[in-house]
Scaffold this motif. Structure first.
Motif, PDB file in Angstrom:
ATOM      1  N   PRO A 117       0.806  -1.228   0.000  1.00  0.00           N
ATOM      2  CA  PRO A 117       0.000   0.000   0.000  1.00  0.00           C
ATOM      3  C   PRO A 117       0.842   1.283   0.000  1.00  0.00           C
ATOM      4  O   PRO A 117       0.546   2.212  -0.741  1.00  0.00           O
ATOM      5  CB  PRO A 117      -0.816  -0.109   1.286  1.00  0.00           C
ATOM      6  N   LYS A 118       1.906   1.332   0.808  1.00  0.00           N
ATOM      7  CA  LYS A 118       2.706   2.558   0.858  1.00  0.00           C
ATOM      8  C   LYS A 118       3.201   2.965  -0.528  1.00  0.00           C
ATOM      9  O   LYS A 118       3.180   4.149  -0.879  1.00  0.00           O
ATOM     10  CB  LYS A 118       3.888   2.406   1.825  1.00  0.00           C
TER      11      LYS A 118
ATOM     12  N   LEU B 223       1.931   1.982  -3.501  1.00  0.00           N
ATOM     13  CA  LEU B 223       0.795   2.352  -4.344  1.00  0.00           C
ATOM     14  C   LEU B 223       0.311   3.758  -3.990  1.00  0.00           C
ATOM     15  O   LEU B 223      -0.044   4.544  -4.871  1.00  0.00           O
ATOM     16  CB  LEU B 223      -0.351   1.344  -4.166  1.00  0.00           C
ATOM     17  N   GLY B 224       0.320   4.077  -2.705  1.00  0.00           N
ATOM     18  CA  GLY B 224      -0.142   5.402  -2.273  1.00  0.00           C
ATOM     19  C   GLY B 224       0.753   6.506  -2.804  1.00  0.00           C
ATOM     20  O   GLY B 224       0.276   7.511  -3.344  1.00  0.00           O
ATOM     21  N   VAL B 225       2.055   6.318  -2.663  1.00  0.00           N
ATOM     22  CA  VAL B 225       2.982   7.349  -3.135  1.00  0.00           C
ATOM     23  C   VAL B 225       2.914   7.458  -4.659  1.00  0.00           C
ATOM     24  O   VAL B 225       2.929   8.557  -5.223  1.00  0.00           O
ATOM     25  CB  VAL B 225       4.418   7.048  -2.651  1.00  0.00           C
TER      26      VAL B 225
ATOM     27  N   THR C 295       0.300   6.899  -6.524  1.00  0.00           N
ATOM     28  CA  THR C 295      -0.953   7.622  -6.763  1.00  0.00           C
ATOM     29  C   THR C 295      -0.756   9.127  -6.602  1.00  0.00           C
ATOM     30  O   THR C 295      -1.164   9.928  -7.450  1.00  0.00           O
ATOM     31  CB  THR C 295      -2.023   7.153  -5.745  1.00  0.00           C
ATOM     32  N   ALA C 296      -0.117   9.501  -5.506  1.00  0.00           N
ATOM     33  CA  ALA C 296       0.036  10.926  -5.216  1.00  0.00           C
ATOM     34  C   ALA C 296       0.973  11.612  -6.208  1.00  0.00           C
ATOM     35  O   ALA C 296       0.703  12.726  -6.652  1.00  0.00           O
ATOM     36  CB  ALA C 296       0.537  11.108  -3.790  1.00  0.00           C
ATOM     37  N   TYR C 297       2.051  10.941  -6.587  1.00  0.00           N
ATOM     38  CA  TYR C 297       3.026  11.579  -7.481  1.00  0.00           C
ATOM     39  C   TYR C 297       2.550  11.651  -8.925  1.00  0.00           C
ATOM     40  O   TYR C 297       3.042  12.463  -9.706  1.00  0.00           O
ATOM     41  CB  TYR C 297       4.378  10.862  -7.403  1.00  0.00           C
TER      42      TYR C 297
ATOM     43  N   LEU D  59      -3.084  10.392  -9.824  1.00  0.00           N
ATOM     44  CA  LEU D  59      -4.138   9.438 -10.203  1.00  0.00           C
ATOM     45  C   LEU D  59      -5.464   9.865  -9.576  1.00  0.00           C
ATOM     46  O   LEU D  59      -5.508  10.245  -8.409  1.00  0.00           O
ATOM     47  CB  LEU D  59      -3.753   8.030  -9.710  1.00  0.00           C
TER      48      LEU D  59
ATOM     49  N   PHE E  39      -6.393  -1.761  -6.608  1.00  0.00           N
ATOM     50  CA  PHE E  39      -6.182  -0.469  -5.969  1.00  0.00           C
ATOM     51  C   PHE E  39      -6.449   0.676  -6.951  1.00  0.00           C
ATOM     52  O   PHE E  39      -7.170   1.624  -6.641  1.00  0.00           O
ATOM     53  CB  PHE E  39      -4.743  -0.369  -5.450  1.00  0.00           C
TER      54      PHE E  39
ATOM     55  N   ASN F 176      -1.355  17.721  -9.462  1.00  0.00           N
ATOM     56  CA  ASN F 176      -0.129  18.216  -8.837  1.00  0.00           C
ATOM     57  C   ASN F 176       0.338  19.531  -9.449  1.00  0.00           C
ATOM     58  O   ASN F 176       0.822  20.416  -8.744  1.00  0.00           O
ATOM     59  CB  ASN F 176       0.976  17.166  -8.941  1.00  0.00           C
TER      60      ASN F 176
ATOM     61  N   GLY G 118      -0.736  10.352  -0.130  1.00  0.00           N
ATOM     62  CA  GLY G 118      -0.728   9.060  -0.811  1.00  0.00           C
ATOM     63  C   GLY G 118      -0.803   7.903   0.172  1.00  0.00           C
ATOM     64  O   GLY G 118      -1.611   6.982   0.010  1.00  0.00           O
ATOM     65  N   VAL G 119       0.017   7.954   1.209  1.00  0.00           N
ATOM     66  CA  VAL G 119       0.006   6.871   2.196  1.00  0.00           C
ATOM     67  C   VAL G 119      -1.325   6.841   2.947  1.00  0.00           C
ATOM     68  O   VAL G 119      -1.891   5.779   3.207  1.00  0.00           O
ATOM     69  CB  VAL G 119       1.199   7.013   3.163  1.00  0.00           C
TER      70      VAL G 119
ATOM     71  N   ALA H 151      -3.822   5.123   0.726  1.00  0.00           N
ATOM     72  CA  ALA H 151      -3.620   3.689   0.625  1.00  0.00           C
ATOM     73  C   ALA H 151      -4.026   2.970   1.912  1.00  0.00           C
ATOM     74  O   ALA H 151      -4.651   1.910   1.871  1.00  0.00           O
ATOM     75  CB  ALA H 151      -2.165   3.385   0.285  1.00  0.00           C
TER      76      ALA H 151
ATOM     77  N   PHE I 210      -7.054  16.977  -3.416  1.00  0.00           N
ATOM     78  CA  PHE I 210      -6.529  15.631  -3.635  1.00  0.00           C
ATOM     79  C   PHE I 210      -7.603  14.578  -3.398  1.00  0.00           C
ATOM     80  O   PHE I 210      -7.802  13.669  -4.210  1.00  0.00           O
ATOM     81  CB  PHE I 210      -5.331  15.378  -2.710  1.00  0.00           C
TER      82      PHE I 210
END
Ligand SMILES: C[S@@+](CC[C@H](N)C(=O)[O-])C[C@H]1O[C@@H](n2cnc3c(N)ncnc32)[C@H](O)[C@@H]1O
Ligand SMILES: C[S@@+](CC[C@H](N)C(=O)[O-])C[C@H]1O[C@@H](n2cnc3c(N)ncnc32)[C@H](O)[C@@H]1O
Ligand SMILES: C[S@@+](CC[C@H](N)C(=O)[O-])C[C@H]1O[C@@H](n2cnc3c(N)ncnc32)[C@H](O)[C@@H]1O
Ligand SMILES: C[S@@+](CC[C@H](N)C(=O)[O-])C[C@H]1O[C@@H](n2cnc3c(N)ncnc32)[C@H](O)[C@@H]1O
Lengths: 242, 242, 242, 242
Positions: free
Chosen positions: A71-72, A74-76, A78-80, A83, A102, B56, B75-76, B79, B102
């Motif tokens: 998850p960590k 995938l989360g980062v 997504t944010a970068y 998405l 996800f 972004n 992001g984290v 997730a 976001f």
């Protein structure tokens, strides 16, 4: 979809049959008519709470036969890449489908995830997993992504396979202007080679990073980071088509 | 929405007027009729590429008058809480609206973000920022969240304010079964107090963590992590209503 | 002192008797007359290499009944306090003596380590361990350090015990001008309280930190940080008497 | 050696002349007859405290014309190799001599540091720095270490130069049985190549790592890691001759 949680926090997927556990069974009719928040009892009197499964519950319980991305990461990612709902994503390889599910959960009904997987066995497991969560915005393709990407004008190409550099040119063709390529690779050698190819293929805003999550232990006797942590999963590399 | 990127990668928001830059101007009519991917020229012959702004780009360019939470932490958080399309989220405080935008970009048209902010000036900046990105699934509320949360049955309560523990009880009432509270706090003392209150209010699966992102520098002479990194932003604390 | 290393790298302390192992025995006479670098054979023909034990070999093999501080933390402590030959150090508590031995090995014959330990059982284990390595520059004191430090004009007071703040005033009296107090504590709450007291007692250059060591795996298929790492041991806090 | 510290904590080396500062001067006679702990006043009445310089004060103030290795890395290197009093060390390259001075301060009068440096200008700066701290257990050699190491039976070969793999064979010859090679390199590519050569030359217990030091900010409003940290200095690689 519903799941059941026992007194110790252990989670159980619900199928179409009675649930049999070490602490007795619960009838399928009773499960069927229950609502999230309800407490059901086994014939031995043990309590199970009904929960609407969220995506993490589901990925935890589903059939995973290959190593899945955490998850960590995938989360980062997504944010970068920014998405969001409505986006169209190409993924390779599917593996057990953790990243697929996800991302499909983020892009929603107006978006779509097209996921390529070489191996038929993984593709089938992923199919079962994606269907099981009720997602209808996913197309699984049992194809070698190195031979080409059928889609066009996509927002993101996400790569979790050993040689992402082989896909860079196809990814560039498939991406819309402003779209991202993101790749997840365990080895620094892969990061190096991928960056070289991304540069050669004129991707912009190249960035490679690693994300470390460190849990904090909050106890009565004091607060401290946990003794054990995951020291490494993989690097994330990003490029943008501008 | 469109933005323009100059040869050095600098980004420019497009308003309703001509774009004036250090390297000449571009007429609003020309901008208006352009498409993502097009290259426009200033009257001095300098090139600007048209890009469809992603979230972004937008957050980078928008008016931010308070410190905003970084993408890695959003992001984290996404997730770990399983945030996805169609979800309903309560947020406090709004600040400049970076987290609001976001999350709204993830929950999509079938979801909604309700965001509380004490200060009217921030609420107005956030309003401008949210509107500017064209989001219609956000309700900004210039209210003290400590006095209560109006919504019910929400999937996530996200808190980025100094005393999140004052909101735990309201959050519990607002959350649906299985929903998450997530809080972002810079100090370890806040983590400690928040955990105590979450426990007292029967939240489950308590978890606190920090996320460190480390960039890797890929150059011809070698690969290495960057010399400078952000050593700390804030801790994320999670609790689930079960 | 000598140790023996088998073909797999396993190390053995040498006592006054024959060495008996799973792969046969070696006579004490043969061990006695051997030199570092020699290869001895058991009566079953297995090879054992003679090695002059360095301090890490010894600490690894010695009797350790309490948790000892790791080399990384001792190393950073050494570097930040400028520990060197000829210095006089006060330590509390001794525990099994790992830090004692490490520091005695640095300050050398012209320096000295005075180490306080409350519990007699630990003090005795430490005595055995210190003697076993042949160190003669250590004085072990089975005393409560909270009741006072007998020494004066010392270069460093190193504290690894639960309530280092109780020793700050004694440490100040014991230190020479320019000397350091260094404390190792697992909890952040301890760091907070200790800093408060150090400030109150006019220590200068206060600094608290944590040291993370991350191992890199170098294999044929690629280079990457190891999957597992130690996420936390303890914080180091420093203050200087100026 | 003595230094002076002003009210703001700024440190001043003492030469053979009067000390002239922005806040007035202090006569050399007064400085000469002062003792650590004394407070001297400039002719303008500003206070300067006399301090016996420890090694870190000195390295901070000395002439450093090339980038020096940080205390954290020297500390961890010390701990992992078991560096201690009486040991004999070979170093290359000397640079400004920071590592030289650090190691000489640990091995003491009964030990010795032999340090190789290609460039004469650096070798001279190092000479001045080593002498300035009063160390007499150092031999500086303006020689290319790739052409050979003159010493034998040493405990440690420490390498901080771009191509440490060129020195592995010489290091093996120079080391005593049980001795260590330690190398500090900024790039992961160097780590990879060095490990390959160490393996080829039969070094044992190969280990590569990075050390991250993270400072903690203890303020009244709360405790947290500092916002900025050093994300990378260099990797440490170790091998042992067994
Ligand atoms: C590490 S797994 C992906 C795991 C997935 N991201 C998850 O989280 O569940 C990598 C997958 O890529 C597939 N793969 C490798 N090369 C491929 C290719 N050229 N085209 C399509 N799939 C490929 C492999 O069969 C494997 O299933
Ligand atoms: C750090 S800012 C939030 C930044 C935001 N997450 C972003 O990324 O743009 C915290 C905000 O919480 C607001 N706030 C503090 N207490 C509040 C309360 N009781 N109710 C509503 N808002 C509050 C403050 O006015 C401030 O704007
Ligand atoms: C964690 S152990 C020290 C381990 C040691 N640094 C090592 O590396 O082997 C802490 C020790 O402090 C001792 N101790 C606690 N309070 C003390 C006091 N007031 N005076 C002396 N020793 C004390 C305990 O009995 C215990 O043995
Ligand atoms: C990074 S500096 C060393 C800094 C030093 N460790 C310190 O902390 O002050 C590297 C030095 O190695 C020297 N050097 C490079 N190759 C060498 C060689 N083959 N023999 C001797 N010195 C060499 C360079 O001239 C340079 O001064």
């Amino acid at each position: 979809m519903k799941i059941l949680v026992n007194e110790k926090g252990k989670k159980f997927l619900i199928g179409t049959d009675d649930l049999h556990t070490d602490h007795g069974y619960i009838k399928k009719e009773e499960i069927g008519s229950s609502n999230p928040g309800d407490v059901l009892k086994t014939h031995l009197g043990r309590e199970f709470r009904v929960l609407k499964a969220n995506i993490n519950d589901y990925i935890e319980l589903m059939d995973r036969r290959c190593s899945i991305i955490l998850p960590k990461d995938l989360g980062v990612m997504t944010a970068y890449t920014g998405l969001g709902y409505g986006q169209r994503v190409v993924e390779a390889g599917t593996g057990a489908g953790a990243a697929t599910i996800f991302m499909a959960n983020v892009v929603g009904e107006t978006g779509h995830v097209y996921s390529y997987e070489l191996r038929e066995d993984f593709s089938q497991i992923a199919e079962k997993n994606v269907k099981g969560f009720g997602l209808e915005n996913v197309t699984l393709k049992c194809q070698d992504v190195v031979e080409g990407i059928d889609e066009e004008d996509v927002d993101l190409v996400f790569l979790d396979l050993p040689k992402p550099w082989e896909v860079v040119e196809h990814a560039r063709d498939a991406l819309k202007s402003g779209g991202y390529l993101a790749a997840y690779t365990p080895y620094i050698d892969q990061v190096k080679l991928l960056n070289r190819i991304l540069k050669k293929r004129s991707f912009s805003n190249l960035k490679s990073l690693e994300c470390l999550v460190r849990e904090i232990e909050v106890k009565d006797k004091g607060v401290r980071p946990k003794t054990r942590m995951t020291g490494h999963t993989g690097y994330l590399t990003f490029g943008r088509k501008i």
